[in-house]
Write a protein that holds these residues in place. Structure first.
Motif, short mmCIF file in Angstrom:
data_model
loop_
_atom_site.label_atom_id
_atom_site.label_comp_id
_atom_site.label_asym_id
_atom_site.label_seq_id
_atom_site.Cartn_x
_atom_site.Cartn_y
_atom_site.Cartn_z
N TYR A 68 13.56 -4.58 11.41
CA TYR A 68 12.34 -4.01 10.85
C TYR A 68 12.28 -2.48 11.01
O TYR A 68 11.79 -1.80 10.11
N VAL A 69 12.78 -1.96 12.11
CA VAL A 69 12.83 -0.51 12.26
C VAL A 69 13.80 0.09 11.24
O VAL A 69 13.51 1.10 10.60
N THR A 70 14.95 -0.55 11.06
CA THR A 70 15.92 -0.08 10.06
C THR A 70 15.32 -0.12 8.66
O THR A 70 15.47 0.83 7.89
N LYS A 83 13.12 -4.70 1.03
CA LYS A 83 12.16 -5.78 0.76
C LYS A 83 11.72 -6.52 2.01
O LYS A 83 10.87 -7.38 1.94
N LEU A 84 12.29 -6.22 3.16
CA LEU A 84 11.93 -6.90 4.40
C LEU A 84 10.48 -6.63 4.77
O LEU A 84 9.82 -7.49 5.36
N LEU A 85 9.98 -5.48 4.41
CA LEU A 85 8.61 -5.10 4.76
C LEU A 85 7.57 -5.57 3.74
O LEU A 85 6.40 -5.25 3.87
N ASP A 86 8.01 -6.34 2.74
CA ASP A 86 7.11 -6.81 1.70
C ASP A 86 6.37 -8.09 2.06
O ASP A 86 5.36 -8.42 1.45
N GLY A 87 6.87 -8.84 3.02
CA GLY A 87 6.21 -10.09 3.39
C GLY A 87 7.14 -10.98 4.19
O GLY A 87 8.26 -10.60 4.53
N PRO A 88 6.66 -12.18 4.52
CA PRO A 88 7.44 -13.11 5.35
C PRO A 88 8.79 -13.46 4.75
O PRO A 88 8.96 -13.47 3.52
N THR A 89 9.75 -13.74 5.63
CA THR A 89 11.09 -14.16 5.21
C THR A 89 11.53 -15.36 6.03
O THR A 89 11.07 -15.55 7.16
#
Length: 101
Positions: A68-70, A83-89
């Motif tokens: 998440y920091v990356t 796209k990791l910060l767009d919602g749940p995975t």
């Protein structure tokens, strides 16, 4: 995304979240505590200082933190949206995204 409080009784997040402008995400990690995202889990586990019932292992907390920091720095410094910060995975089911309070 969920609409929930912080879980710690601090209602200021819910009160103040709508007042924040600009890019923002409200993310919690299930099983994490305040010091999870520091060196405490890494060093504590190596020294045998963490209780066995710790729900989030040092390895997993490192994986989540790094990812998440990356993703954050890639987006804001390089302009690369992972796209990791767009919602749940499915890869990080512990990560909970909250909507505005």
């Amino acid at each position: 995304m969920e609409k929930v409080g912080t879980g710690d009784g601090d209602r200021s997040w819910i009160r103040d979240w709508p007042l924040l402008d600009g890019w923002k995400r409200w993310i919690n990690v299930t099983g994490a505590e305040h010091l999870t995202f520091t060196d405490v889990p890494v060093l504590g586990e190596q020294l045998g200082l963490l209780p066995q019932e710790e729900p989030l292992s040092r390895k997993r907390s490192q994986e989540i933190t790094r990812a998440y920091v990356t993703a954050f720095f890639d987006l804001h410094l390089k302009g690369v949206d992972r796209k990791l910060l767009d919602g749940p995975t499915a890869e990080y089911p512990e990560v909970v995204f909250h909507t505005e309070g």
